[in-house]
Design a protein around this motif. Structure first.
Motif, mmCIF file in Angstrom:
data_model
loop_
_atom_site.group_PDB
_atom_site.id
_atom_site.type_symbol
_atom_site.label_atom_id
_atom_site.label_comp_id
_atom_site.label_asym_id
_atom_site.label_seq_id
_atom_site.Cartn_x
_atom_site.Cartn_y
_atom_site.Cartn_z
ATOM 1 N N PRO A 187 5.561 -16.149 -46.826
ATOM 2 C CA PRO A 187 6.840 -16.653 -46.320
ATOM 3 C C PRO A 187 7.554 -17.472 -47.388
ATOM 4 O O PRO A 187 6.916 -18.184 -48.160
ATOM 5 C CB PRO A 187 6.419 -17.535 -45.136
ATOM 6 N N SER A 188 8.876 -17.385 -47.412
ATOM 7 C CA SER A 188 9.660 -18.185 -48.360
ATOM 8 C C SER A 188 11.111 -18.213 -47.891
ATOM 9 O O SER A 188 11.504 -17.515 -46.959
ATOM 10 C CB SER A 188 9.560 -17.613 -49.783
ATOM 11 N N ALA A 190 12.903 -20.828 -46.551
ATOM 12 C CA ALA A 190 13.049 -21.402 -45.218
ATOM 13 C C ALA A 190 13.936 -22.634 -45.250
ATOM 14 O O ALA A 190 13.812 -23.488 -46.129
ATOM 15 C CB ALA A 190 11.676 -21.785 -44.669
ATOM 16 N N PHE A 196 13.265 -17.441 -41.887
ATOM 17 C CA PHE A 196 12.931 -17.351 -43.314
ATOM 18 C C PHE A 196 13.662 -16.152 -43.937
ATOM 19 O O PHE A 196 13.743 -15.085 -43.320
ATOM 20 C CB PHE A 196 11.427 -17.129 -43.527
ATOM 21 N N GLN A 199 10.147 -12.891 -44.682
ATOM 22 C CA GLN A 199 9.244 -13.030 -43.551
ATOM 23 C C GLN A 199 7.830 -12.606 -43.951
ATOM 24 O O GLN A 199 7.652 -11.727 -44.791
ATOM 25 C CB GLN A 199 9.735 -12.178 -42.376
ATOM 26 N N GLU A 252 10.849 -19.004 -37.798
ATOM 27 C CA GLU A 252 11.558 -20.174 -38.293
ATOM 28 C C GLU A 252 10.767 -21.429 -37.975
ATOM 29 O O GLU A 252 9.969 -21.468 -37.045
ATOM 30 C CB GLU A 252 12.951 -20.270 -37.666
ATOM 31 N N VAL A 279 10.260 -26.158 -46.414
ATOM 32 C CA VAL A 279 11.398 -25.937 -45.525
ATOM 33 C C VAL A 279 12.458 -26.961 -45.914
ATOM 34 O O VAL A 279 12.217 -28.172 -45.835
ATOM 35 C CB VAL A 279 11.002 -26.101 -44.040
#
Length: 594
Positions: A187-188, A190, A196, A199, A252, A279
């Motif tokens: 994941p990145s 965010a 994200f 995903q 999220e 995040v």
């Protein structure tokens, strides 16, 4: 002496039987006068040659030969890898490599170290052979624990001692059962409260890291405890599963923070954690009252002044926000014609803190609206009260006939009023309940309370002793009494001999009639108890074979009195047992029959 005519043929015998196919046998003699016997085992052997002419035969004397092993010239897989072979798991059949001489004899004194590798150009590129442990004994190296990580076909192993080498037969490595999970996409991208940009994707893998395409386990995601921001939540993760790979969508996280990790897991205990990611705070999405107005009295500044914060979609404060926020009364809330005045706001780091706000009319349902001209938000309803509390009233009395040890079916409510009879919604006193009057030893327990707008609502209050009570509500200054509460006993939970049997004469009525009473869990006589209680001599007490007879029982309001009871044998240590054919029993004290 040579034969007069005809051809002489020959055959060779080894150890009394046929030699190898390279030499003529008794069934097929030839004219050859020499041959090379092959495949002869190491050790001593005897040979004879038989000449055949027509029907005549002549056999030579027996000659002895000793065969010794040669030097090792080859390594041979006498057992190739086989059985069940799956990625990352030990082969079902482990390889065995034998050192042999030029005649294929096992070289029993071979001392080389044999290692295994994947033969170049076979199997899957990048595959690794691991965990092979070899044991050499009499020229034979037996391996254990060998495994290959990557799935593929046409693998061959190569055995080598640095000089000699040999290859196994070909074999395949198939996908094994799922033993773990792997984030194949991390994941990145965010920001608080938004999906994200990248995903996560999670694959179920076998012991070799191959995707376990036959896995159908449901994979769920959660934030790893102790990572990211405390109290953060992961929301809206949709997923689809295909061939052992779970692809997530719309995930999220609400709170901005660094060092988040996600944990993928299955109900079967497989799990894996993602790499760390952050995040960030997003763009302004809303205004929020992070402190609600409270403690308002007419024409007096609220004791708690409102605070309005600019937030992103996840509720994170947008510290770069720079707009002016104003307050107003929400239309149709509060008192008609009321005026909000005195409010001054200070903006710092995305947070507008107000001071001096007042309202000029009493009402119970005011709401304020904060607006910056583009966005707005409303407070919860709050009250403006007329004045301080001057009295307390039980506006709901406790139920009049509760059961001992059970929460009142109707719990008390105590309301604070001002001098004009208005509910003192700004009241902050701590109202406590106690027993004003009641039976000795009675206890009031379990009372939990909630104060809201001058009204203290109690829950789970209970009394333990039977009798009539009056409760007292007090905040240390103001008081009020409840109506009378009459507590009834609960259901029977035990039996007890309230009058014990005493020593008696044989076949004579007990001088004192035993009395058995049913009690509830709090020691009150269970007056509603209606089960029939019976008496008997407790097994193993008194004199063997004795009987209790002639007992007549009268039972009322939980108390059973037994009269005319008698025992037919003398003895000591008699004990009576009272029972009601349920789990309830009671034993008397010991007595004697003379």
């Amino acid at each position: 002496m040579l034969p007069l005519a005809g051809t002489v043929s020959y055959y060779v015998s080894r150890d009394g039987g046929a030699a190898s196919a390279a030499c003529p046998s008794s069934g097929s003699p030839t004219t050859a006068t020499s041959c090379t016997d092959s495949g002869v085992s190491i050790g001593s052997h005897s040979y004879t040659v038989t000449s055949v002419w027509r029907t005549w035969k002549s056999t030579s004397a027996r000659a002895s030969v000793t065969v010794t092993q040669g030097a090792a010239t080859q390594l041979v897989f006498t057992t190739s890898p086989g059985g069940t072979i799956t990625g990352g798991s030990s082969f079902g059949t482990q390889p065995v490599v034998t050192a042999r001489d030029a005649s294929n004899n096992t070289v029993t004194d071979y001392s080389g170290t044999v290692t295994l590798s994947i033969a170049p150009g076979t199997g899957t590129a990048g595959a690794a052979l691991s965990s092979c442990a070899g044991t050499l004994r009499n020229g034979v190296t037996t391996f254990s624990g060998c495994k290959i990580d990557r799935v593929g076909s046409n693998y061959r192993l190569r055995a080598s001692d640095g000089t000699l080498s040999g290859d196994s037969s070909s074999f395949s490595v198939s996908v094994g059962s799922a033993v773990g999970l792997v984030f194949t996409t991390q994941p990145s991208g965010a920001v608080g409260g938004a999906a994200f940009t990248t995903q996560p994707v999670v694959a179920a893998v076998d012991a070799g890291g191959n995707t376990a395409t036959g896995s159908f386990s449901t994979v769920s995601l959660a934030i790893v405890s102790g990572t990211g921001a405390g109290g953060a939540s992961l929301d809206n993760c949709d997923s689809s599963r295909r061939n052992g790979v779970t692809t997530f969508d719309s995930c999220e996280i609400d709170l901005a923070g660094s060092g988040y990790h996600l944990r993928a897991s299955t109900s079967g205990g497989l799990r894996a954690d993602s790499a760390a990611f952050d995040v960030a705070v997003g763009a302004v999405s809303r205004l929020a009252f992070t402190t609600e107005p409270a403690g308002a009295a007419v024409r007096t500044a609220f004791t708690t002044q409102p605070v309005v914060t600019a937030q992103d979609a996840g509720g994170n404060t947008v510290t770069t926000y720079n707009r002016t926020v104003t307050l107003s009364i929400v239309k149709n809330s509060g008192a008609s014609g009321a005026t909000l005045s005195g409010c001054s706001g200070t903006l710092s780091g995305g947070i507008t803190t107000f001071a001096g706000c007042t309202l000029d009319k009493v009402a119970s349902d005011y709401q304020l609206r904060a607006s910056d001209g583009t966005r707005s938000t409303d407070t919860n309803a709050f009250a403006v009260v007329a004045g301080p509390a001057v009295r307390l009233d039980f506006t709901t009395n406790p139920s009049s006939s509760p059961t001992a040890g059970s929460s009142f079916s109707t719990q008390p409510v105590v309301t604070a009023y001002d001098v004009d009879g208005n509910v003192a919604t700004g009241y902050t006193g701590a109202v406590a309940l106690s027993i004003r009057s009641g039976p000795a030893g009675g206890l009031l327990t379990g009372c939990a309370k909630t104060l809201r707008s001058g009204v203290t609502t109690f829950s789970t209050c209970k009394l333990d002793k039977v009798g009539s009570y009056v409760l007292l509500a007090s905040d240390g200054t103001l008081t009020d009494d409840s109506t009378i509460v009459t507590v009834n006993p609960g259901a029977a939970t035990s039996l007890s001999f309230t009058t014990q049997p005493v020593d008696a004469l044989i076949n004579t009525n007990f001088p004192t009639s035993p009395v058995v009473t049913a009690f509830d869990a709090f020691g009150n006589v269970a007056t509603g108890y209606s089960n029939t209680i019976s008496l008997a001599i407790k097994s193993g007490t008194g004199t063997s074979g004795a009987t209790l007879s002639n007992c007549s029982a009268s039972q009322s309001n939980g108390v059973a009195t037994f009269r005319s009871c008698r025992v037919n044998r003398t003895g000591t240590g008699y004990v009576l047992r009272a029972s009601d054919r349920t789990p309830l029993t009671a034993d008397s004290s010991a007595f004697s029959i003379r």
